[in-house]
Write an enzyme that holds these catalytic residues in place. Structure first.
Site, mmCIF file in Angstrom:
data_model
loop_
_atom_site.group_PDB
_atom_site.id
_atom_site.type_symbol
_atom_site.label_atom_id
_atom_site.label_comp_id
_atom_site.label_asym_id
_atom_site.label_seq_id
_atom_site.Cartn_x
_atom_site.Cartn_y
_atom_site.Cartn_z
ATOM 1 C CE LYS A 190 -21.756 21.405 -17.128
ATOM 2 N NZ LYS A 190 -22.405 22.560 -17.767
ATOM 3 C CB SER A 243 -31.058 22.665 -9.094
ATOM 4 O OG SER A 243 -30.581 21.541 -9.801
ATOM 5 C CB THR A 244 -31.806 21.118 -3.947
ATOM 6 O OG1 THR A 244 -31.381 22.287 -3.238
ATOM 7 C CG2 THR A 244 -31.950 19.980 -2.959
ATOM 8 C CD GLU A 264 -23.869 27.876 -3.002
ATOM 9 O OE1 GLU A 264 -25.116 27.799 -2.897
ATOM 10 O OE2 GLU A 264 -23.277 28.682 -3.721
ATOM 11 C CB CYS A 298 -28.110 30.057 -4.295
ATOM 12 S SG CYS A 298 -26.505 30.781 -4.012
ATOM 13 C CD GLU A 395 -33.346 28.127 -5.319
ATOM 14 O OE1 GLU A 395 -33.168 27.003 -5.818
ATOM 15 O OE2 GLU A 395 -32.432 28.802 -4.832
HETATM 16 P P1 NAI Z 1 -28.908 22.911 -12.702
HETATM 17 O O1 NAI Z 1 -28.627 22.468 -11.316
HETATM 18 O O2 NAI Z 1 -29.452 21.901 -13.641
HETATM 19 O O3 NAI Z 1 -27.557 23.472 -13.360
HETATM 20 C C1 NAI Z 1 -26.393 23.837 -12.677
HETATM 21 C C2 NAI Z 1 -25.183 23.229 -13.373
HETATM 22 O O4 NAI Z 1 -25.218 21.803 -13.266
HETATM 23 C C3 NAI Z 1 -25.063 23.510 -14.867
HETATM 24 O O5 NAI Z 1 -23.709 23.675 -15.187
HETATM 25 C C4 NAI Z 1 -25.600 22.250 -15.496
HETATM 26 O O6 NAI Z 1 -25.119 22.023 -16.788
HETATM 27 C C5 NAI Z 1 -25.096 21.193 -14.548
HETATM 28 N N1 NAI Z 1 -25.855 19.946 -14.526
HETATM 29 C C6 NAI Z 1 -27.158 19.737 -14.837
HETATM 30 N N2 NAI Z 1 -27.478 18.434 -14.661
HETATM 31 C C7 NAI Z 1 -26.357 17.812 -14.225
HETATM 32 C C8 NAI Z 1 -26.053 16.471 -13.853
HETATM 33 N N3 NAI Z 1 -26.978 15.515 -13.889
HETATM 34 N N4 NAI Z 1 -24.803 16.189 -13.437
HETATM 35 C C9 NAI Z 1 -23.872 17.153 -13.369
HETATM 36 N N5 NAI Z 1 -24.100 18.433 -13.721
HETATM 37 C C10 NAI Z 1 -25.329 18.765 -14.139
HETATM 38 O O7 NAI Z 1 -29.849 24.158 -12.632
HETATM 39 P P2 NAI Z 1 -30.737 24.783 -13.825
HETATM 40 O O8 NAI Z 1 -31.434 23.704 -14.561
HETATM 41 O O9 NAI Z 1 -29.888 25.686 -14.597
HETATM 42 O O10 NAI Z 1 -31.805 25.631 -13.017
HETATM 43 C C11 NAI Z 1 -32.956 25.020 -12.463
HETATM 44 C C12 NAI Z 1 -33.245 25.583 -11.104
HETATM 45 O O11 NAI Z 1 -32.180 25.280 -10.217
HETATM 46 C C13 NAI Z 1 -33.354 27.096 -11.032
HETATM 47 O O12 NAI Z 1 -34.611 27.551 -11.341
HETATM 48 C C14 NAI Z 1 -33.006 27.365 -9.606
HETATM 49 O O13 NAI Z 1 -34.134 27.198 -8.792
HETATM 50 C C15 NAI Z 1 -31.987 26.304 -9.273
HETATM 51 N N6 NAI Z 1 -30.606 26.807 -9.367
HETATM 52 C C16 NAI Z 1 -29.958 27.110 -8.215
HETATM 53 C C17 NAI Z 1 -28.691 27.626 -8.259
HETATM 54 C C18 NAI Z 1 -27.972 27.965 -7.023
HETATM 55 O O14 NAI Z 1 -26.965 28.629 -7.084
HETATM 56 N N7 NAI Z 1 -28.427 27.541 -5.881
HETATM 57 C C19 NAI Z 1 -28.010 27.887 -9.522
HETATM 58 C C20 NAI Z 1 -28.756 27.489 -10.670
HETATM 59 C C21 NAI Z 1 -30.015 26.989 -10.575
#
Ligand code: NAI
Ligand code: MG
Length: 793
Positions: A190, A243-244, A264, A298, A395
Site C-alpha cells: 500500500k 511515523s513512530t 522503520e 527519516c 521530528e
Molecule cells: P503515517 O505514518 O501516518 O503514514 C505512513 C504510511 O502509513 C502511509 O501509507 C499511511 O497511509 C499508512 N498508515 C497511516 N495510518 C495507518 C494505520 N493505522 N495502519 C496502517 N497504516 C497506516 O505518516 P504521515 O501521517 O504521512 O506523516 C506524519 C508524520 O510522520 C510526519 O510528519 C513525519 O514526522 C512522520 N513520518 C515519518 C516517516 C519516516 O520515514 N520515518 C515517513 C512519513 C512520515
C-alpha cells in the site's frame, strides 16, 4: 546582462525538465486508477485525488482501497505464493533483473512522475531515488540467486503486507518489494495516499516484465486501508515505514498474531561537528542532511551538535550557504529545494517552528523568495535551543535544523543519545580515533563519518530504540523476509504445557530449625529476598512441595533492570573476556552435574532425562563461549572508497522469560547467547520449576561473572513480564509461555517499541540442538549498526 555580470552573480536561468512523459502516461489511464490485484487493474468503488505539491493541481484520481480490495489482494498473493516459491531462486532472479531493467528503461518517466507527485527536485529523483531503486533490484536479484547457498535452513515467510510513506515513494517500494520477492514471498503493497503514482507505474512494469499474476499487488488508500492490510489474518509478515505513532499502533494491533514484523520509523538524528572537522565539507553535509528532500527524511540530520570553539564560525558559514539555496519548481534542474508534500505537512512544520520561536529559540531563515503557489517552506535554522526544546526533540520532517554546542566528546555523545529515537547519526572530524570512538558510542542503526545520507542496497538500514526494529537492505535485510524452517514447523504447545501457574503466596516461613530455605532472587550479583516478603511453594509432578521460591514483584524487576543497566562494562569487555567467563560457568556447572541432575529428578524427570538435560546445558554454554568472539560483523561492499562496517552490537538489557518445558536447559539456551554478545539479562525462570535456576546462581557466583550481567527474578510469569515489557530501559524481550502470554508480552512491548521474540504459543524442543541452539539466537541478541567511513583524499 553582460558576461562579466554573469560571472559576478553566477546566476543561471531555469532549466525545466519536461513533464510530458508523465502526463502522457497519466493520460493513457485517463487520470484514474483502480488497484493492481492478481495481475490486473480493478475498478475502484471510490476515489481520492493525488495532487502536485508545487501547484496544488490534481494529477489523477486514485482508488480508495476497501476491506474487500485488501481481501482480494491478499487472496491473490496467497494463491501465487506456492508457485513463486517453487520457481526457485535462479528463476526469481531473472524476474528481478527484468524489473531492474524495466525501471532503468523508464527511468525518466519515473523521475518526472515522482517529482510531480511528491514535489522533490528532479535532480534528486533523477540522480538519487531512481538510480537507487534500480540498484536495489539488481542487488536483490543476486540474493535470489544465492538464497539456497547463503541462507540454508531458511525459507520465505509467506504473504507480506507492506505499507510505505510518501517521502521516498518508489525507493521505499523497492526496499520492500525487492528483498521480499528475492526470498520467495508474495506481496500486497500500500503506497502512501499523497504519492501513489510511481507505485502504480511500477505495477505496469511488473506486468511488462511478465511477473506471475498475484506476486505483486498494489492497493492504494489511506491509513484505514493500511490498517486493514496489517490486520488481515492471511498476512504472514508486515513491513512498515512511517511515523513512530503508527508503528506503535501496528505493533500493538499485531500482537499475538504470529506475524513477522519490521518497523522503520521516525528519527531525530544528531549531526556532530568536532572542531577539527573540515568545516566547509561539514556545511555541505548539513545541506545534504536537512535540506535534502525538504528535510522529509527519516534519517535527516536535524540536530546539529557543534563543538563550542568553532560554533560561531560554523553557524556563519552555514547561514551564508543557506542564502545560496535555490527554492522553486521541482521540475527545474537547478533547484535545490522543492515544496513539501502536502498542505497538512506544511502546517505541521509551521506549527512546530512557531512553537520553537515561542519557546525562545532564535530562528534564522534563508532569504530565498517563495513561489506564490505550492507548499513551500524556507530552509530554517534554530540556535539558542536546549536539549528539551521542541525543535531539538520532535521530528519536524521539514527543512528545519536546530543547532546546539558541546564542549567535550563525552558531552557530544550524551547529547546525541538524548533522544527516544536511534535511526542515524553523522560525525565530522579529521581525527579517525575520535570519529570512530564516537561512532561506536552512538545509539543509532546507521552512522556516517565525514559524509551523510549515504545509502546502498548492500548495507542494512534501520533503527535502534523507537526508530523501530529490523533492517532493510544487504545481507541483514534479507532475514526480515525469511524464516528458519524449524521455526515455521513448530507444533502448538500441548494444552498441559500451557497451564498457568497458580501461585499461592505464603509468608516466607523458616523451617523448623529456624533457617529460611526459601530460594532467593539474584539481583546485582547478590542473593536477595523478594521485596514482597512472600514466597510460593514449588511442587513436583505429583503435587508435593519440594521447596519455596521467592515471589518477585515489579519492584524486584526494576531493581534487576537497574543492576543490569549498571553492568554496561560487560558490553565493552573484549569478546575473549566474555568467552572466558562463559567457559568458567560451563566448567563450574560441569563440576556440579550430579547436584543439578538430582534437582531435575526431584521435579519429576527420570534419571536419564535429568542427566541428559544437564549435559546439554553444559554443551550449550560451551557453544556460546566459542561463538562469543566469532559471531562478528562484516564489511559491506557499497560505494567506491568507502568502508561500510556492519557491527553486531548488543541491545543492552534483554528481558528473558523462560519456558517451563526445560527448567535448566531453557534458561541456559536463552541467557547464554544473550550475554555472549554483551547484553545483560533480567531472566524470569520457569515459575513452575524455578529451583534449577536458583541453584544456578551459585554457579554464577563462582564464575567471575560481573554483578548485574545475569539477574534472576522468580515469581508469576505474566505479572513480571508486564513490568519487563513496559520498562524503557529494557531494549529487547524474549518470552516463552502460552499464546495469550505471547500476545500480552508483544502488546506491552509497544511502548518503547522493543524488539521481541516469543514462541508464539508454539513448543520448542529444547533438546534438539537444531532448535534450541544456533546462530539464530545470536542474530536475535544483536542489532546491526552500519558505520560508513570514507577514505582517500
Ligand atoms: P503515517 O505514518 O501516518 O503514514 C505512513 C504510511 O502509513 C502511509 O501509507 C499511511 O497511509 C499508512 N498508515 C497511516 N495510518 C495507518 C494505520 N493505522 N495502519 C496502517 N497504516 C497506516 O505518516 P504521515 O501521517 O504521512 O506523516 C506524519 C508524520 O510522520 C510526519 O510528519 C513525519 O514526522 C512522520 N513520518 C515519518 C516517516 C519516516 O520515514 N520515518 C515517513 C512519513 C512520515
Ligand atoms: Mg501527490
Amino acid at each position: 546582462m553582460s558576461v562579466a555580470e554573469i560571472f559576478q552573480t553566477m546566476d543561471y536561468g531555469p532549466a525545466p525538465e519536461s513533464a510530458a512523459p508523465a502526463q502522457e502516461w497519466l493520460a493513457t489511464h485517463t487520470e484514474e486508477f483502480g488497484h493492481f490485484i492478481g495481475g490486473a487493474w480493478t475498478v475502484a468503488a471510490s476515489h481520492f485525488p493525488s495532487t502536485n505539491p508545487a501547484n496544488g493541481n490534481v494529477l489523477a484520481q486514485i482508488g480508495q482501497g476497501t476491506d474487500t480490495d485488501i481481501a482480494a489482494a491478499v487472496a491473490a498473493a496467497s494463491a501465487a505464493l506456492a508457485g513463486w516459491k517453487a520457481q526457485g531462486g535462479a528463476q526469481r532472479a531473472r524476474f528481478l533483473y527484468a524489473l531492474a531493467r524495466q525501471v532503468q528503461k523508464h527511468a525518466r518517466l519515473f523521475a518526472v512522475l515522482e517529482t510531480l507527485d511528491n514535489g522533490k527536485p528532479i535532480r534528486e529523483t533523477r540522480d538519487i531515488d531512481i538510480p537507487l531503486v534500480i540498484r536495489h533490484f539488481y542487488h536483490h536479484a543476486g540474493w535470489a540467486t544465492l538464497l539456497e547457498t547463503e541462507y540454508p535452513g531458511y525459507e520465505a515467510v509467506g504473504v507480506c503486507g507492506q505499507i510505505i510513506p510518501w517521502n521516498f515513494p518508489l525507493l521505499m517500494l523497492a526496499w520492500k518489494i525487492a528483498p521480499a520477492l528475492a526470498a520467495g514471498n508474495t506481496v500486497v503493497l500500500k503506497p502512501a495516499e499523497f504519492t501513489p503514482l510511481t507505485a502504480l507505474a511500477f505495477a505496469e512494469i511488473c506486468h511488462e516484465a511478465g511477473l506471475p499474476a498475484g506476486v505483486v499487488n498494489i492497493v492504494c488508500g489511506d491509513g484505514e486501508t493500511g490498517a486493514a492490510l496489517a490486520a488481515h489474518g492471511d498476512v504472514d509478515k508486515i513491513a512498515f515505514t512511517g511515523s513512530t505513532e503508527v508503528g506503535r499502533l501496528i505493533r500493538a494491533a499485531s500482537a499475538g498474531s504470529g506475524k513477522k514484523l519490521s518497523l522503520e520509523l521516525g528519527g531525530k538524528s544528531p549531526f556532530i561537528v568536532y572542531e577539527d572537522a573540515d568545516l566547509d565539507a561539514a556545511v555541505e553535509g548539513v545541506v545534504d542532511a536537512i535540506w535534502f528532500n525538504q528535510g522529509q527524511v527519516c534519517c535527516a540530520g536535524s540536530r546539529l551538535l557543534v563543538q563550542e570553539g568553532i560554533a560561531e564560525r560554523f553557524a556563519a558559514k552555514l547561514k551564508r550557504r543557506m542564502a545560496t539555496l535555490r527554492l522553486g519548481d521541482p521540475l527545474d534542474k537547478s533547484i535545490d529545494i522543492g515544496p513539501v508534500v502536502a498542505p497538512v505537512q506544511l502546517q505541521r512544520i509551521r506549527d512546530l517552528v512557531q512553537q520553537g520561536v515561542a519557546e525562545g529559540g532564535t530562528l534564522f531563515q534563508a532569504d530565498c523568495p517563495l513561489p506564490e503557489k505550492g507548499n513551500y517552506f524556507p530552509p530554517s535554522l534554530f540556535t539558542g535551543v536546549e536539549p528539551a526544546s521542541t525543535v531539538m526533540a520532535v521530528e519536524i520532517f521539514g527543512p528545519v535544523a536546530a543547532l546546539m554546542t558541546f564542549r567535550t566528546p563525552d558531552e557530544a555523545v550524551q547529547l546525541a543519545n538524548h533522544t527516544r529515537y536511534g535511526l542515524a547519526a553523522t560525525v565530522w572530524s579529521e581525527n579517525i580515533n575520535l570519529a570512530l570512538d564516537t561512532a561506536a558510542r552512538l545509539k543509532a542503526g546507521v552512522v556516517w563519518v565525514n559524509a551523510t545520507n549515504l545509502f546502498d542496497a548492500a548495507a542494512g538500514f534501520g533503527g535502534y530504540r523507537e526508530s523501530g526494529f529490523g533492517r532493510e537492505g544487504g545481507r541483514e535485510g534479507m532475514f526480515e523476509y525469511l524464516a528458519a524452517d524449524w521455526l515455521k514447523q513448530l507444533p502448538d504447545l500441548a494444552a498441559g504445557d500451557a497451564v498457568k501457574l497458580a501461585v499461592a503466596p505464603s509468608e516466607t516461613i523458616a523451617a523448623g530449625d529456624g533457617i529460611d530455605r526459601t530460594a532467593k532472587l539474584f539481583i546485582g550479583g547478590k542473593q536477595v529476598r523478594p521485596d514482597s516478603g512472600y514466597s510460593y511453594a514449588v511442587l513436583n509432578h505429583k503435587g508435593a512441595s519440594i521447596g519455596q521460591a521467592g515471589l518477585g514483584n515489579r519492584k524486584d524487576i526494576r531493581n534487576a533492570v537497574e543492576a543490569a543497566v549498571k553492568a554496561s562494562a560487560w558490553a565493552s569487555a573484549t569478546a575473549h573476556n566474555r568467552a572466558q567467563v562463559l567457559y568458567f560457568i560451563a566448567e563450574n556447572l560441569s563440576a556440579r552435574t550430579d547436584e543439578f541432575a538430582g534437582r531435575l529428578r526431584a521435579m519429576g524427570q527420570t534419571p536419564a532425562s535429568a542427566k541428559a538435560e544437564t549435559a546439554m546445558a553444559i554443551e550449550r554454554i560451551f557453544f556460546y563461549a566459542a561463538q562469543a568472539d566469532k559471531y562478528d560483523g562484516r564489511v559491506h561492499a557499497t560505494r567506491t572508497r568507502h568502508v561500510t562496517l556492519a557491527m553486531n552490537e548488543p541491545f543492552g538489557v534483554i528481558g528473558v522469560v523462560c519456558p517451563d518445558q526445560a527448567p535448566l536447559l531453557g534458561l541456559i539456551s536463552l541467557v547464554m547467547p544473550a550475554i555472549a554478545m554483551g547484553n545483560r539479562v533480567v531472566a524470569v525462570p520457569s515459575p513452575r520449576q524455578p529451583l534449577a535456576a536458583t541453584d544456578f546462581y551459585q554457579v554464577l557466583e563462582t564464575s567471575d561473572l560481573p554483578s548485574g550481567v545475569i539477574n534472576l527474578v522468580t515469581g508469576d510469569r505474566d505479572e513480571l513480564t508486564k513490568t519487563l515489557a513496559e520498562h524503557d530501559e529494557v531494549a529487547c524481550l524474549w518470552y516463552h509461555g502460552d499464546a495469550a502470554g505471547c500476545a500480552a508480552a508483544e502488546r506491552a512491548s509497544a511502548g518503547n517499541l522493543k524488539s521481541t521474540w516469543t514462541n508464539n504459543g508454539k513448543a520448542f524442543d529444547w533438546r534438539n540442538s537444531a532448535q534450541g541452539q544456533g546462530v539464530e539466537y545470536l542474530r536475535r541478541a544483536t542489532q546491526i549498526k552500519n558505520i560508513w567511513i570514507p577514505y582517500g583524499e
